[in-house]
Design a protein around this motif. Structure first.
Motif, PDB file in Angstrom:
ATOM      1  N   UNK A   1       0.853  -1.183   0.000  1.00  0.00           N
ATOM      2  CA  UNK A   1       0.000   0.000   0.000  1.00  0.00           C
ATOM      3  C   UNK A   1       0.891   1.236   0.000  1.00  0.00           C
ATOM      4  N   UNK A   2       0.529   2.203  -0.822  1.00  0.00           N
ATOM      5  CA  UNK A   2       1.251   3.465  -0.895  1.00  0.00           C
ATOM      6  C   UNK A   2       0.318   4.607  -0.539  1.00  0.00           C
ATOM      7  N   UNK A   3       0.908   5.708  -0.108  1.00  0.00           N
ATOM      8  CA  UNK A   3       0.130   6.906   0.188  1.00  0.00           C
ATOM      9  C   UNK A   3       0.838   8.103  -0.435  1.00  0.00           C
ATOM     10  N   UNK A   4       0.105   8.811  -1.293  1.00  0.00           N
ATOM     11  CA  UNK A   4       0.598  10.042  -1.906  1.00  0.00           C
ATOM     12  C   UNK A   4      -0.115  11.205  -1.259  1.00  0.00           C
ATOM     13  N   UNK A   5       0.543  12.349  -1.212  1.00  0.00           N
ATOM     14  CA  UNK A   5      -0.146  13.519  -0.679  1.00  0.00           C
ATOM     15  C   UNK A   5       0.217  14.750  -1.488  1.00  0.00           C
ATOM     16  N   UNK A   6      -0.683  15.694  -1.454  1.00  0.00           N
ATOM     17  CA  UNK A   6      -0.498  16.984  -2.121  1.00  0.00           C
ATOM     18  C   UNK A   6      -0.978  18.043  -1.147  1.00  0.00           C
ATOM     19  N   UNK A   7      -0.196  19.103  -0.994  1.00  0.00           N
ATOM     20  CA  UNK A   7      -0.593  20.191  -0.111  1.00  0.00           C
ATOM     21  C   UNK A   7      -0.960  21.418  -0.929  1.00  0.00           C
ATOM     22  N   UNK A   8      -1.772  22.262  -0.318  1.00  0.00           N
ATOM     23  CA  UNK A   8      -2.119  23.535  -0.938  1.00  0.00           C
ATOM     24  C   UNK A   8      -2.488  24.524   0.151  1.00  0.00           C
ATOM     25  N   UNK A   9      -2.547  25.790  -0.231  1.00  0.00           N
ATOM     26  CA  UNK A   9      -2.859  26.858   0.704  1.00  0.00           C
ATOM     27  C   UNK A   9      -3.992  27.697   0.152  1.00  0.00           C
ATOM     28  N   UNK A  10      -4.727  28.331   1.052  1.00  0.00           N
ATOM     29  CA  UNK A  10      -5.733  29.294   0.626  1.00  0.00           C
ATOM     30  C   UNK A  10      -5.929  30.322   1.730  1.00  0.00           C
ATOM     31  N   UNK A  11      -6.346  31.498   1.306  1.00  0.00           N
ATOM     32  CA  UNK A  11      -6.641  32.611   2.214  1.00  0.00           C
ATOM     33  C   UNK A  11      -8.146  32.818   2.168  1.00  0.00           C
ATOM     34  N   UNK A  12      -8.768  32.958   3.330  1.00  0.00           N
ATOM     35  CA  UNK A  12     -10.216  33.125   3.339  1.00  0.00           C
ATOM     36  C   UNK A  12     -10.676  33.787   4.637  1.00  0.00           C
ATOM     37  N   UNK A  13     -11.833  34.442   4.538  1.00  0.00           N
ATOM     38  CA  UNK A  13     -12.465  35.072   5.698  1.00  0.00           C
ATOM     39  C   UNK A  13     -13.767  34.346   6.013  1.00  0.00           C
TER      40      UNK A  13
ATOM     41  N   UNK B   1      -3.834  19.361   3.262  1.00  0.00           N
ATOM     42  CA  UNK B   1      -3.131  18.225   2.673  1.00  0.00           C
ATOM     43  C   UNK B   1      -4.156  17.150   2.354  1.00  0.00           C
ATOM     44  N   UNK B   2      -4.106  16.646   1.130  1.00  0.00           N
ATOM     45  CA  UNK B   2      -4.980  15.555   0.695  1.00  0.00           C
ATOM     46  C   UNK B   2      -4.098  14.337   0.490  1.00  0.00           C
ATOM     47  N   UNK B   3      -4.462  13.225   1.124  1.00  0.00           N
ATOM     48  CA  UNK B   3      -3.708  11.983   0.998  1.00  0.00           C
ATOM     49  C   UNK B   3      -4.547  10.958   0.247  1.00  0.00           C
ATOM     50  N   UNK B   4      -3.904  10.247  -0.647  1.00  0.00           N
ATOM     51  CA  UNK B   4      -4.554   9.194  -1.432  1.00  0.00           C
ATOM     52  C   UNK B   4      -3.777   7.908  -1.201  1.00  0.00           C
ATOM     53  N   UNK B   5      -4.487   6.835  -0.842  1.00  0.00           N
ATOM     54  CA  UNK B   5      -3.860   5.536  -0.581  1.00  0.00           C
ATOM     55  C   UNK B   5      -4.296   4.530  -1.631  1.00  0.00           C
ATOM     56  N   UNK B   6      -3.400   3.598  -1.924  1.00  0.00           N
ATOM     57  CA  UNK B   6      -3.765   2.539  -2.851  1.00  0.00           C
ATOM     58  C   UNK B   6      -2.562   1.760  -3.320  1.00  0.00           C
ATOM     59  N   UNK B   7      -2.856   0.871  -4.227  1.00  0.00           N
ATOM     60  CA  UNK B   7      -1.847   0.018  -4.842  1.00  0.00           C
ATOM     61  C   UNK B   7      -1.577   0.587  -6.232  1.00  0.00           C
ATOM     62  N   UNK B   8      -0.330   0.703  -6.620  1.00  0.00           N
ATOM     63  CA  UNK B   8      -0.028   1.238  -7.947  1.00  0.00           C
ATOM     64  C   UNK B   8      -0.686   0.418  -9.061  1.00  0.00           C
ATOM     65  N   UNK B   9      -1.130   1.133 -10.092  1.00  0.00           N
ATOM     66  CA  UNK B   9      -1.737   0.472 -11.246  1.00  0.00           C
ATOM     67  C   UNK B   9      -0.641  -0.073 -12.164  1.00  0.00           C
ATOM     68  N   UNK B  10      -1.007  -0.535 -13.350  1.00  0.00           N
ATOM     69  CA  UNK B  10      -0.030  -1.132 -14.269  1.00  0.00           C
ATOM     70  C   UNK B  10       1.024  -0.128 -14.730  1.00  0.00           C
ATOM     71  N   UNK B  11       0.719   1.169 -14.576  1.00  0.00           N
ATOM     72  CA  UNK B  11       1.691   2.209 -14.913  1.00  0.00           C
ATOM     73  C   UNK B  11       2.559   2.606 -13.721  1.00  0.00           C
ATOM     74  N   UNK B  12       2.321   1.965 -12.575  1.00  0.00           N
ATOM     75  CA  UNK B  12       3.120   2.239 -11.388  1.00  0.00           C
ATOM     76  C   UNK B  12       2.644   3.423 -10.564  1.00  0.00           C
ATOM     77  N   UNK B  13       1.378   3.856 -10.788  1.00  0.00           N
ATOM     78  CA  UNK B  13       0.853   5.023 -10.069  1.00  0.00           C
ATOM     79  C   UNK B  13      -0.378   4.657  -9.243  1.00  0.00           C
ATOM     80  N   UNK B  14      -0.424   5.180  -8.019  1.00  0.00           N
ATOM     81  CA  UNK B  14      -1.629   5.071  -7.197  1.00  0.00           C
ATOM     82  C   UNK B  14      -2.701   5.977  -7.794  1.00  0.00           C
ATOM     83  N   UNK B  15      -2.285   7.170  -8.171  1.00  0.00           N
ATOM     84  CA  UNK B  15      -3.157   8.133  -8.839  1.00  0.00           C
ATOM     85  C   UNK B  15      -2.262   9.010  -9.707  1.00  0.00           C
ATOM     86  N   UNK B  16      -2.763   9.406 -10.845  1.00  0.00           N
ATOM     87  CA  UNK B  16      -2.026  10.339 -11.684  1.00  0.00           C
ATOM     88  C   UNK B  16      -2.019  11.680 -10.950  1.00  0.00           C
ATOM     89  N   UNK B  17      -0.843  12.181 -10.625  1.00  0.00           N
ATOM     90  CA  UNK B  17      -0.750  13.420  -9.850  1.00  0.00           C
ATOM     91  C   UNK B  17      -1.375  14.608 -10.573  1.00  0.00           C
TER      92      UNK B  17
END
Length: 119
Positions: free
Chosen positions: A1-13, A36-52
């Motif tokens: 099992x693998x876990x990928x993550x992507x972070x982002x920022x936002x400003x809001x009131x 931060x959003x984390x995605x877990x899974x098993x790599x597909x035939x292309x070796x990716x859990x999710x296309x970033x």
């Protein structure tokens, strides 16, 4: 099992109705949020859990809905708590990306953080 993550920022009131000891508070105020959003899974035939590129696209749509907006007016968010922001981001990203295993929202300036892990 693998876990990928992507972070982002936002400003809001937003406003937040709450009681602090004896007086009620509903002041407009804002924050710099990190998420931060984390995605877990098993790599597909292309070796990716999710296309970033797909994950980044889903995150970009959520960021556009939140960044420099008045959170009280964001449909489907509810009161702008860290908990509701986690749920909102999870719903939006999960609609486009399978395997979202956790969403964290934090405010570095105050040290606050919330993480949602769906069951």
């Amino acid at each position: 099992m693998f876990e990928l993550s992507q972070t982002f920022y936002f400003e809001a009131a937003h406003t937040l109705e709450r009681r602090l000891e004896t007086e009620s508070s509903r002041r407009i105020h804002g924050h710099t949020y990190g998420a931060e959003v984390q995605v877990s899974g098993v790599p597909d035939r292309n070796g990716m859990v999710v296309d970033l590129a797909v994950l980044r696209g889903a995150i970009a749509a959520v960021r556009d809905a939140l960044d420099h907006h008045f959170l009280d007016d964001v449909a489907g968010l509810g009161p702008a708590t860290l908990e509701n922001l986690c749920l909102y981001i999870h719903r939006q990203v999960s609609a486009q990306v399978p395997g979202v295993s956790a969403v964290s929202v934090y405010r570095s300036a105050s040290g606050d953080r919330c993480t949602y892990r769906p069951q």
